[in-house]
Motif scaffolding. Structure first.
Motif, PDB file in Angstrom:
ATOM      1  N   THR A 101      51.406  37.182  23.984  1.00 15.17           N
ATOM      2  CA  THR A 101      52.163  36.117  23.332  1.00 15.17           C
ATOM      3  C   THR A 101      52.668  35.118  24.365  1.00 15.17           C
ATOM      4  O   THR A 101      52.574  33.903  24.166  1.00 15.17           O
ATOM      5  N   ALA A 102      53.206  35.625  25.468  1.00 15.82           N
ATOM      6  CA  ALA A 102      53.736  34.742  26.516  1.00 15.82           C
ATOM      7  C   ALA A 102      52.628  33.836  27.064  1.00 15.82           C
ATOM      8  O   ALA A 102      52.854  32.657  27.330  1.00 15.82           O
ATOM      9  N   ARG A 103      51.423  34.401  27.224  1.00 12.72           N
ATOM     10  CA  ARG A 103      50.312  33.585  27.726  1.00 12.72           C
ATOM     11  C   ARG A 103      49.941  32.489  26.726  1.00 12.72           C
ATOM     12  O   ARG A 103      49.725  31.342  27.101  1.00 12.72           O
ATOM     13  N   LYS A 104      49.879  32.873  25.444  1.00 11.21           N
ATOM     14  CA  LYS A 104      49.529  31.898  24.412  1.00 11.21           C
ATOM     15  C   LYS A 104      50.530  30.752  24.411  1.00 11.21           C
ATOM     16  O   LYS A 104      50.170  29.579  24.319  1.00 11.21           O
ATOM     17  N   MET A 105      51.815  31.112  24.527  1.00 12.13           N
ATOM     18  CA  MET A 105      52.854  30.085  24.493  1.00 12.13           C
ATOM     19  C   MET A 105      52.768  29.172  25.709  1.00 12.13           C
ATOM     20  O   MET A 105      52.972  27.962  25.602  1.00 12.13           O
ATOM     21  N   PRO A 133      51.579  38.635  34.483  1.00 10.37           N
ATOM     22  CA  PRO A 133      52.014  37.390  35.139  1.00 10.37           C
ATOM     23  C   PRO A 133      52.824  36.464  34.223  1.00 10.37           C
ATOM     24  O   PRO A 133      53.810  35.862  34.669  1.00 10.37           O
ATOM     25  N   ALA A 134      52.438  36.369  32.947  1.00 14.53           N
ATOM     26  CA  ALA A 134      53.142  35.425  32.071  1.00 14.53           C
ATOM     27  C   ALA A 134      54.578  35.877  31.814  1.00 14.53           C
ATOM     28  O   ALA A 134      55.503  35.064  31.816  1.00 14.53           O
ATOM     29  N   LEU A 135      54.771  37.188  31.628  1.00 12.10           N
ATOM     30  CA  LEU A 135      56.135  37.688  31.423  1.00 12.10           C
ATOM     31  C   LEU A 135      56.972  37.461  32.688  1.00 12.10           C
ATOM     32  O   LEU A 135      58.172  37.213  32.606  1.00 12.10           O
ATOM     33  N   SER A 148      52.927  24.439  27.727  1.00 11.75           N
ATOM     34  CA  SER A 148      52.940  23.791  29.039  1.00 11.75           C
ATOM     35  C   SER A 148      51.623  24.020  29.791  1.00 11.75           C
ATOM     36  O   SER A 148      51.620  24.626  30.853  1.00 11.75           O
ATOM     37  N   PRO A 149      50.534  23.516  29.212  1.00 12.24           N
ATOM     38  CA  PRO A 149      49.219  23.751  29.830  1.00 12.24           C
ATOM     39  C   PRO A 149      49.099  23.117  31.215  1.00 12.24           C
ATOM     40  O   PRO A 149      48.458  23.688  32.097  1.00 12.24           O
ATOM     41  N   LEU A 150      49.743  21.971  31.397  1.00 10.88           N
ATOM     42  CA  LEU A 150      49.647  21.286  32.696  1.00 10.88           C
ATOM     43  C   LEU A 150      50.345  22.112  33.779  1.00 10.88           C
ATOM     44  O   LEU A 150      49.822  22.277  34.884  1.00 10.88           O
ATOM     45  N   GLU A 151      51.512  22.630  33.425  1.00  8.82           N
ATOM     46  CA  GLU A 151      52.261  23.429  34.390  1.00  8.82           C
ATOM     47  C   GLU A 151      51.466  24.675  34.778  1.00  8.82           C
ATOM     48  O   GLU A 151      51.391  25.038  35.954  1.00  8.82           O
ATOM     49  N   LEU A 152      50.867  25.295  33.777  1.00  7.35           N
ATOM     50  CA  LEU A 152      50.073  26.492  34.036  1.00  7.35           C
ATOM     51  C   LEU A 152      48.887  26.164  34.945  1.00  7.35           C
ATOM     52  O   LEU A 152      48.647  26.831  35.952  1.00  7.35           O
ATOM     53  N   LEU A 170      45.169  35.074  36.469  1.00 14.46           N
ATOM     54  CA  LEU A 170      45.699  34.491  35.231  1.00 14.46           C
ATOM     55  C   LEU A 170      44.905  33.237  34.866  1.00 14.46           C
ATOM     56  O   LEU A 170      44.521  33.045  33.704  1.00 14.46           O
ATOM     57  N   GLY A 171      44.637  32.405  35.879  1.00 19.51           N
ATOM     58  CA  GLY A 171      43.874  31.171  35.648  1.00 19.51           C
ATOM     59  C   GLY A 171      42.471  31.447  35.135  1.00 19.51           C
ATOM     60  O   GLY A 171      41.979  30.763  34.237  1.00 19.51           O
ATOM     61  N   VAL A 172      41.837  32.477  35.693  1.00 21.09           N
ATOM     62  CA  VAL A 172      40.479  32.828  35.274  1.00 21.09           C
ATOM     63  C   VAL A 172      40.493  33.349  33.836  1.00 21.09           C
ATOM     64  O   VAL A 172      39.689  32.937  32.996  1.00 21.09           O
ATOM     65  N   GLU A 173      41.454  34.230  33.548  1.00 18.64           N
ATOM     66  CA  GLU A 173      41.523  34.821  32.214  1.00 18.64           C
ATOM     67  C   GLU A 173      41.882  33.785  31.148  1.00 18.64           C
ATOM     68  O   GLU A 173      41.451  33.882  30.005  1.00 18.64           O
ATOM     69  N   ALA A 174      42.674  32.769  31.544  1.00 19.07           N
ATOM     70  CA  ALA A 174      43.062  31.726  30.593  1.00 19.07           C
ATOM     71  C   ALA A 174      41.974  30.644  30.512  1.00 19.07           C
ATOM     72  O   ALA A 174      42.160  29.627  29.840  1.00 19.07           O
ATOM     73  N   GLU A 175      40.881  30.901  31.209  1.00 19.39           N
ATOM     74  CA  GLU A 175      39.754  29.952  31.260  1.00 19.39           C
ATOM     75  C   GLU A 175      40.188  28.590  31.750  1.00 19.39           C
ATOM     76  O   GLU A 175      39.721  27.554  31.297  1.00 19.39           O
TER      77      GLU A 175
END
Lengths: 348, 180
Positions: A251-255, A182-184, A260-264, A295-300
């Protein structure tokens, strides 16, 4: 929820494997044909029956221990069940279109099987959860060696195993992985990745293989060439490529989380909001939302229990939804059923 | 899977494109001619990834032969009746004999697509066992000749027995294959 009679969990759909959660599953497939008989595309009904008889006899003698293997003749299986088998990646989506003479022998639990008279006389496959490429190949290889004791394959010293399409000639081996990226996709990086993979001799396809669109940010990567390398080299190549793509996604997820944590958070919670409230949902929309929620669940970011992506994907496929409400259901009914079903599957 | 150009359906595809529009990902494969033509049209603007994989399909092949081969007029597999033209249309060969029947035209297609021409992987146990036996047979026959020339008759008799044994094994194997 599976097409299996037992209905029990299929490992690759429910279990976590190496590379979780980005590598959903891996698969090894061998294409083989029997000497002296035309390939399925040029065979008549009698030839197809002969091939089926020979392959299934070999399978029965060498591979099957009766209890856990299931053999199905395609023409004796309902349209709905054929579609469900394709949704579970047991057969190709076109398997049910021309059922005559086709068959499948399968061990549901660990998704190993032999498909008869699809593009080639037989195709041996093994699907495992996560990145277990070498193991999947070894399983398919073992079945192949067992069958080889009973039948005579088309084999040429120079060209290797002869296949209906020359894109499979040689080893007949296609090794693939199902990746959730999803991040890519969100960052648009995926286009460049696909281009690079093409140059590395890797095909990228959608969730349901050749000709299918990309949905739910799930991509299938597979070796393009089947000739001129050993099976082990093909397996290692796909394995290495998978690792590289997965690293890019990480890497894309980390970035995204850092920059942009709010956007995510906004993106994934909007998806969750729709999933929670929707009253009807098409398959492709459901996949897109599912991908974002995952993606939201995995990114906690989203505080719900983690779930198996592929188990839910298969569960909301058109014929799996239909199986819960009856074969006479209209598409509208399926969409109406899918919305609450998705909530149930996600434990919402 | 097709190996021919999506546009003209005649030439071997040598340019592979991946097209992403919205949620759709599609692959387009073109021959060099069609790719060039498309490059000049607006279509090309949609192509995010441009991947020239395989260089010119028929390079190195005799021009006349290439023309004949690709026109599909000349070659038809005698065993299954599939013509090279059929193969171009549907992307599938009719039987294992097509590999021989389509000769150089198909070899070229395979070399272009696979970028290789020799199998390095697994061999059926049966085939390699037979091949091993054949090799052993040749070795023993040579050995026997030496022994007879050296008048070692006793040892030669033992070798001859071994040879007979292998010949019987090969014969049985051959018959078994015929039955199958």
């Amino acid at each position: 929820m599976s097409a299996s009679k037992a209905g029990a969990g299929i490992d690759w759909l429910v279990k976590k494997g190496p590379g979780y959660p980005l590598v959903l599953s891996c698969r090894a497939r061998l294409a083989r044909n029997l000497e002296g008989l035309p390939f399925p595309s040029a065979a008549d009904g009698e030839d197809l029956e002969r091939v089926r008889g020979m392959v299934l006899e070999a399978v029965s003698r060498r591979v099957v221990s009766e209890r856990d293997w299931d053999i199905k003749f395609a023409e004796e299986v309902s349209r709905e069940e054929l579609e469900m088998m394709a949704e579970e990646h047991l057969t190709s989506p076109s398997f049910g279109e021309r059922a005559a003479g086709r068959a499948v022998a399968v061990r549901w639990r660990d998704s190993r099987g032999v498909t008869v008279n699809e593009e080639d006389h037989l195709r041996i496959h093994s699907i495992l959860p996560g990145a277990q490429f070498m193991k999947a190949w070894k399983i398919a290889d073992k079945i192949d060696s067992q069958l080889e004791g009973e039948v005579q394959y088309c084999f040429d010293q120079e060209m290797g195993y002869l296949t209906s399409c020359p894109s499979n000639v040689g080893t007949g081996l296609r090794v693939s992985a199902m990746l959730h990226l999803p991040a890519l996709s969100i960052t648009g990086e995926i286009a460049r990745t696909i281009a690079a993979l093409g140059q590395a001799g890797i095909y990228v396809r959608g969730i349901y293989g050749e000709g299918s669109g990309v949905a739910g940010n799930v991509f299938q990567v597979a070796n393009r060439k089947t000739l001129g390398s050993t099976e082990e080299d093909i397996v290692s190549h796909v394995e290495m490529i998978t690792r590289q793509v997965v690293d890019k996604e990480r890497t894309a997820r980390k970035m995204m989380l850092r920059d942009s944590p709010l956007e995510l958070a906004d993106r994934v919670f909007r998806a969750l909001g729709i999933v929670e409230r929707a009253r009807r949902m098409g398959f492709y929309e459901a996949l897109e939302l599912l991908s974002l929620v995952k993606l939201g669940v995995e990114a906690e970011v989203i505080p719900i229990k983690d779930f198996s992506m592929m188990e839910v994907v298969v569960g909301i496929c058109p014929y799996h939804v239909r199986s819960g409400i009856g074969p006479e259901a209209e598409d509208e009914d399926v969409d109406a059923e899918r919305a609450p079903l998705l909530r149930r599957l996600l434990g919402l | 899977m097709n190996i021919f150009c999506d546009e003209c359906k005649k030439n071997i595809a040598t340019v592979f494109l991946t097209k992403i529009s919205g949620d759709e990902i599609s692959r387009v494969q073109l021959c060099e001619e069609c790719a060039k033509r498309m490059e000049e049209t607006t279509e090309a603007a949609n192509l995010l990834a441009f991947l020239p994989h395989i260089i010119s399909g028929l390079q190195g092949m005799d021009e006349q032969l290439a023309d004949d081969a690709l026109s599909g007029q000349l070659i038809t597999c005698e065993f299954c009746g599939t013509s090279f033209n059929d193969f171009q249309k549907i992307g599938f060969l009719g039987c294992s004999k097509c590999y021989e029947a389509f000769g150089e035209a198909l070899e070229q297609v395979i070399r272009d697509f696979q970028e290789a021409s020799e199998h390095l992987g697994k061999m059926p146990q049966k085939i390699s066992a037979t091949a091993r036996l054949r090799r052993k047979l040749i070795e023993l026959e040579r050995h026997l000749e030496h022994q007879i020339a050296g008048e070692e008759y006793e040892a030669a008799a033992a070798v001859r027995d071994q040879i007979r044994e292998i010949e019987t094994m090969l014969e049985t194997e051959g018959k078994k294959r015929e039955r199958e």
